[in-house]
Design a protein around this motif. Structure first.
Motif, PDB file in Angstrom:
ATOM      1  N   GLY A 236      32.518  41.295  50.027  1.00 52.07           N
ATOM      2  CA  GLY A 236      34.189  41.868  49.737  1.00 52.07           C
ATOM      3  C   GLY A 236      34.632  41.178  50.258  1.00 52.07           C
ATOM      4  N   GLU A 237      34.213  39.973  51.076  1.00 59.00           N
ATOM      5  CA  GLU A 237      35.472  39.232  51.682  1.00 59.00           C
ATOM      6  C   GLU A 237      35.319  38.393  50.855  1.00 59.00           C
ATOM      7  OE1 GLU A 237      37.308  40.605  54.012  1.00 59.00           O
ATOM      8  OE2 GLU A 237      35.796  41.524  54.805  1.00 59.00           O
ATOM      9  N   MET A 238      35.194  37.661  50.159  1.00 56.67           N
ATOM     10  CA  MET A 238      34.760  36.734  49.071  1.00 56.67           C
ATOM     11  C   MET A 238      36.687  36.822  48.388  1.00 56.67           C
ATOM     12  SD  MET A 238      32.251  35.209  46.384  1.00 56.67           S
ATOM     13  CE  MET A 238      30.581  34.952  47.558  1.00 56.67           C
ATOM     14  N   SER A 239      37.054  35.470  48.532  1.00 56.14           N
ATOM     15  CA  SER A 239      38.152  35.031  48.006  1.00 56.14           C
ATOM     16  C   SER A 239      38.114  34.619  46.395  1.00 56.14           C
ATOM     17  CB  SER A 239      38.958  33.637  48.108  1.00 56.14           C
ATOM     18  OG  SER A 239      37.858  32.558  47.478  1.00 56.14           O
ATOM     19  N   PRO A 240      39.158  35.506  45.529  1.00 61.46           N
ATOM     20  CA  PRO A 240      38.811  35.858  44.171  1.00 61.46           C
ATOM     21  C   PRO A 240      38.833  34.424  43.070  1.00 61.46           C
ATOM     22  CG  PRO A 240      40.852  36.669  44.387  1.00 61.46           C
ATOM     23  CD  PRO A 240      40.321  35.875  45.749  1.00 61.46           C
ATOM     24  N   GLY A 241      39.079  32.896  44.048  1.00 58.91           N
ATOM     25  CA  GLY A 241      38.518  31.891  43.446  1.00 58.91           C
ATOM     26  C   GLY A 241      37.155  31.497  43.583  1.00 58.91           C
ATOM     27  N   MET A 242      36.253  32.126  44.667  1.00 58.46           N
ATOM     28  CA  MET A 242      34.757  31.951  45.022  1.00 58.46           C
ATOM     29  C   MET A 242      34.417  33.082  44.148  1.00 58.46           C
ATOM     30  SD  MET A 242      33.881  29.103  46.371  1.00 58.46           S
ATOM     31  CE  MET A 242      31.930  29.930  46.435  1.00 58.46           C
ATOM     32  N   GLN A 243      34.982  33.937  43.592  1.00 57.03           N
ATOM     33  CA  GLN A 243      34.354  35.570  42.902  1.00 57.03           C
ATOM     34  C   GLN A 243      33.939  34.544  41.837  1.00 57.03           C
ATOM     35  OE1 GLN A 243      36.377  38.817  42.992  1.00 57.03           O
ATOM     36  NE2 GLN A 243      36.952  39.045  45.328  1.00 57.03           N
ATOM     37  N   VAL A 244      34.745  34.390  41.170  1.00 53.06           N
ATOM     38  CA  VAL A 244      34.774  33.564  40.036  1.00 53.06           C
ATOM     39  C   VAL A 244      33.625  32.645  39.572  1.00 53.06           C
ATOM     40  CG1 VAL A 244      36.017  32.261  37.696  1.00 53.06           C
ATOM     41  CG2 VAL A 244      37.124  33.512  39.487  1.00 53.06           C
ATOM     42  N   LYS A 245      33.510  31.738  40.143  1.00 55.35           N
ATOM     43  CA  LYS A 245      32.938  30.381  41.054  1.00 55.35           C
ATOM     44  C   LYS A 245      30.888  31.507  40.725  1.00 55.35           C
ATOM     45  CE  LYS A 245      35.630  27.205  42.756  1.00 55.35           C
ATOM     46  NZ  LYS A 245      35.892  26.103  43.614  1.00 55.35           N
ATOM     47  N   LEU A 281      37.349  48.377  45.787  1.00 50.28           N
ATOM     48  CA  LEU A 281      38.338  47.272  45.763  1.00 50.28           C
ATOM     49  C   LEU A 281      38.420  46.718  43.933  1.00 50.28           C
ATOM     50  CD1 LEU A 281      36.516  45.126  48.516  1.00 50.28           C
ATOM     51  CD2 LEU A 281      38.649  46.082  48.496  1.00 50.28           C
ATOM     52  N   VAL A 282      37.452  47.038  43.319  1.00 52.67           N
ATOM     53  CA  VAL A 282      38.206  46.619  42.124  1.00 52.67           C
ATOM     54  C   VAL A 282      38.848  47.504  41.273  1.00 52.67           C
ATOM     55  CG1 VAL A 282      36.679  46.806  39.638  1.00 52.67           C
ATOM     56  CG2 VAL A 282      34.946  46.301  41.527  1.00 52.67           C
ATOM     57  N   GLU A 283      39.185  49.080  41.481  1.00 55.66           N
ATOM     58  CA  GLU A 283      40.490  49.384  41.552  1.00 55.66           C
ATOM     59  C   GLU A 283      42.089  48.757  42.081  1.00 55.66           C
ATOM     60  OE1 GLU A 283      39.935  53.514  42.583  1.00 55.66           O
ATOM     61  OE2 GLU A 283      37.364  53.461  41.002  1.00 55.66           O
ATOM     62  N   VAL A 284      41.453  48.296  42.791  1.00 60.36           N
ATOM     63  CA  VAL A 284      43.167  48.154  43.569  1.00 60.36           C
ATOM     64  C   VAL A 284      43.258  46.302  43.256  1.00 60.36           C
ATOM     65  CG1 VAL A 284      42.862  49.801  45.271  1.00 60.36           C
ATOM     66  CG2 VAL A 284      41.878  47.244  45.690  1.00 60.36           C
ATOM     67  N   GLY A 285      41.947  45.621  42.540  1.00 59.22           N
ATOM     68  CA  GLY A 285      41.931  44.075  41.919  1.00 59.22           C
ATOM     69  C   GLY A 285      41.914  43.671  42.618  1.00 59.22           C
ATOM     70  N   ARG A 286      40.989  43.798  44.141  1.00 59.21           N
ATOM     71  CA  ARG A 286      41.163  42.642  44.718  1.00 59.21           C
ATOM     72  C   ARG A 286      39.881  42.453  44.966  1.00 59.21           C
ATOM     73  NH1 ARG A 286      41.204  45.174  50.848  1.00 59.21           N
ATOM     74  NH2 ARG A 286      40.348  43.475  51.446  1.00 59.21           N
ATOM     75  N   PHE A 287      38.619  42.823  43.813  1.00 55.92           N
ATOM     76  CA  PHE A 287      37.192  42.554  43.591  1.00 55.92           C
ATOM     77  C   PHE A 287      36.500  41.942  41.693  1.00 55.92           C
ATOM     78  CE2 PHE A 287      32.255  42.129  43.561  1.00 55.92           C
ATOM     79  CZ  PHE A 287      32.545  41.267  44.321  1.00 55.92           C
ATOM     80  N   ARG A 288      36.719  41.404  40.849  1.00 58.27           N
ATOM     81  CA  ARG A 288      36.206  41.210  39.591  1.00 58.27           C
ATOM     82  C   ARG A 288      35.872  42.093  39.371  1.00 58.27           C
ATOM     83  NH1 ARG A 288      38.202  36.946  37.184  1.00 58.27           N
ATOM     84  NH2 ARG A 288      36.663  37.486  35.499  1.00 58.27           N
ATOM     85  N   GLU A 289      35.884  42.973  38.233  1.00 62.62           N
ATOM     86  CA  GLU A 289      35.219  43.856  38.048  1.00 62.62           C
ATOM     87  C   GLU A 289      33.444  43.436  36.959  1.00 62.62           C
ATOM     88  OE1 GLU A 289      35.670  48.106  34.905  1.00 62.62           O
ATOM     89  OE2 GLU A 289      36.843  46.197  34.698  1.00 62.62           O
ATOM     90  N   ASP A 290      33.321  42.527  36.865  1.00 61.12           N
ATOM     91  CA  ASP A 290      32.200  41.273  35.728  1.00 61.12           C
ATOM     92  C   ASP A 290      31.953  41.235  36.388  1.00 61.12           C
ATOM     93  OD1 ASP A 290      34.615  39.566  36.493  1.00 61.12           O
ATOM     94  OD2 ASP A 290      34.830  38.164  34.530  1.00 61.12           O
ATOM     95  N   LEU A 291      32.217  41.277  38.104  1.00 65.38           N
ATOM     96  CA  LEU A 291      30.781  40.409  39.061  1.00 65.38           C
ATOM     97  C   LEU A 291      30.636  41.508  39.582  1.00 65.38           C
ATOM     98  CD1 LEU A 291      29.993  37.929  41.003  1.00 65.38           C
ATOM     99  CD2 LEU A 291      31.725  38.861  42.437  1.00 65.38           C
ATOM    100  N   TYR A 292      31.258  42.495  39.891  1.00 69.76           N
ATOM    101  CA  TYR A 292      30.891  43.271  40.840  1.00 69.76           C
ATOM    102  C   TYR A 292      30.007  44.246  39.784  1.00 69.76           C
ATOM    103  CZ  TYR A 292      30.283  48.517  41.325  1.00 69.76           C
ATOM    104  OH  TYR A 292      29.987  50.214  41.427  1.00 69.76           O
ATOM    105  N   TYR A 293      29.905  44.222  38.481  1.00 70.12           N
ATOM    106  CA  TYR A 293      28.433  44.676  38.143  1.00 70.12           C
ATOM    107  C   TYR A 293      27.326  43.844  37.941  1.00 70.12           C
ATOM    108  CZ  TYR A 293      31.486  48.657  36.028  1.00 70.12           C
ATOM    109  OH  TYR A 293      32.240  49.775  35.902  1.00 70.12           O
ATOM    110  N   ARG A 294      27.123  42.639  38.236  1.00 70.34           N
ATOM    111  CA  ARG A 294      26.354  41.376  38.271  1.00 70.34           C
ATOM    112  C   ARG A 294      25.449  41.420  39.225  1.00 70.34           C
ATOM    113  NH1 ARG A 294      24.427  38.141  34.824  1.00 70.34           N
ATOM    114  NH2 ARG A 294      25.758  38.039  32.446  1.00 70.34           N
TER     115      ARG A 294
END
Length: 447
Positions: A236-245, A281-294
């Motif tokens: 949950g501490e991962m940055s948005p850029g790292m979440q994409v990668k 975190l997904v609801e408040v925009g801090r964690f990607r929804e597609d990554l959450y389901y992964r």
């Protein structure tokens, strides 16, 4: 009973023992037959079974003592079914209160015994090797029962729970089940301890010259974990850029080293952990929804230690035994120290408990630990709670006394593993009196 479940049979009668062991094998069950309590205790400390069928009357020690001894040793016990030709209601109730699964009288109806075992095995998996050692509470036993199924599959697993509850221990248990011969790597990374740049290099590696100081090629954690398990803590501490990668790696099963241009195939079991609510975190925009389901293919929640108090003394004895094995210093807890451990809320969970005992062992050269040695203060947590109750004058005197008595009895019962007879003796009252007090104060034994 089509699966190869394991039975530990403790029976001194040659005829009964041989008949039961033969019947178990005919039903497709593994059966180890022991004719005395001591050899059974030694086996149960080393080998994991799915159930124990134990006679009460044994030549060396009785079955009840076998059960109590194993619990005192903090052994992760399978369900116990007791059998005896000298059945009594009081004894049966006492054994069930201590945690036994069932109590059958002789002559045994084998059909009934097999039905009981079948019920136990209905939703379980056969035990393999030693116990996982996560705890003795119902919640941790439930988690342990799930892990063999999770280990048999390579999908992503999300483990949640407060800091210090043992999320990494659960992940390591899954890895041990998936790799019993310890041939595959287990790599753990704390995502919250590194900046985005450092975390990218740590996870994916880099090539020589990728940045200042990169004097050689370096494999990242994904490559190091190839064929095994990668544990990403605090995802949950991962940055948005790292979440994409990370999402791209999970989709393509390929990584690209920092500064490199050649994709590298990776095959890992991914286990993620967090103390945060990822859905929020997904609801408040801090964690990607597609990554959450992964990463949220399977979810395992580890409850805090204060919600599984049955584990406190078991873990404490386990940590003290580890300290003795490492430093050759034997130490036990006084009964007052046990009550203090049970009464403390443990906001830091299992990690805090372990550090508390380690600190006490280092600072005090003694064979018996007191509450003052554990908490470094003259008053125990129970004393603090009672003092707080004294200051609270909103209730009646009767309510206050009932509250204190209930707390005192609960601590005594837990310290004695809910053994009614032993608790009553330690309190200096009869079993009937203790039952009446429990009924009056609405104290319910754990189920």
């Amino acid at each position: 009973m089509t699966q190869n479940f394991g039975i530990c049979l403790i029976e001194d009668d040659e005829i009964v023992g041989e008949a039961l062991s033969d019947r178990f094998m005919l039903e497709g069950l593994r059966c180890d037959w022991f004719k005395d309590g001591s050899s059974a205790i030694a086996a149960l400390r080393q080998q994991r079974y799915d159930a124990v069928v134990c006679d009460i009357q044994l030549p060396d020690i009785d079955g009840e003592t076998v059960f109590a001894t194993l619990k005192d040793m903090a052994v992760d016990l399978p369900p116990f079914i007791f059998t005896t030709a000298y059945g009594s209601i009081d004894r049966a109730v006492n054994l069930l209160k201590q945690g036994a699964c069932d109590f059958l009288t002789k002559p045994l109806d084998v059909r009934v015994l097999l039905e009981r075992l079948d019920k136990l095995f209905e939703h379980g998996q056969p035990a393999v090797g030693p116990g996982l050692g996560l705890g003795v509470s119902l919640s941790m036993r439930h988690i342990e029962s799930l892990l063999p199924r999770l280990a048999a599959r390579s999908g992503s697993i999300l483990i949640t729970g407060e800091s210090g509850v043992g999320k990494e221990e659960v992940s390591r248990a899954i890895h041990r089940l998936a790799d019993p011969e310890s041939q595959q790597p287990f790599v753990a990374v704390n995502c919250g301890a590194l900046t985005e740049t450092l975390l990218e290099a740590e996870l994916f590696g880099y090539v020589k010259g990728a940045y200042t100081g990169a004097s050689r090629d370096k494999k990242g954690c994904f490559e190091l974990a190839h064929g095994g398990t990668l544990f990403l803590d605090e995802i949950g501490e991962m940055s948005p850029g790292m979440q994409v990668k990370l999402l791209r790696v999970l989709q393509d099963k390929e990584i690209m080293r920092v500064g490199g241009d050649a994709p590298i195939h990776v095959d890992i079991r991914l286990i993620c952990a967090t103390h945060q609510d990822l859905k929020h975190l997904v609801e408040v925009g801090r964690f990607r929804e597609d990554l959450y389901y992964r990463v949220h293919v399977v979810h395992v929640h580890v409850p805090p230690l204060r919600e599984r108090r049955d584990d406190i003394l078991w873990l404490a004895r386990k940590f003290l035994a580890q300290n003795e094995a490492t430093h050759h210093e034997s130490c036990t807890l006084t009964s007052e120290a046990e009550w203090a451990l049970l009464d403390y809320p443990w906001p830091g969970n299992v990690r805090e408990l372990k550090h508390c005992l380690e600190r006490a062992c280092i600072l005090h050269d003694t064979t018996q630990m007191t509450p003052q040695m554990l908490f470094g203060q003259a008053e125990t947590q129970t004393d603090t709670a009672v003092a707080a109750a004294v200051l609270d004058n909103s209730g009646s005197l009767g309510d206050y006394l009932n509250q204190c008595e209930r707390k005192y009895l609960e601590n005594r019962l837990i310290a004695n593993a809910w053994r009614i007879g032993e608790t009553a003796t330690s309190l200096g009252i009869g079993r009937k009196s203790l039952w009446e007090k429990m009924k009056k104060l609405e104290i319910e034994p754990p189920r």
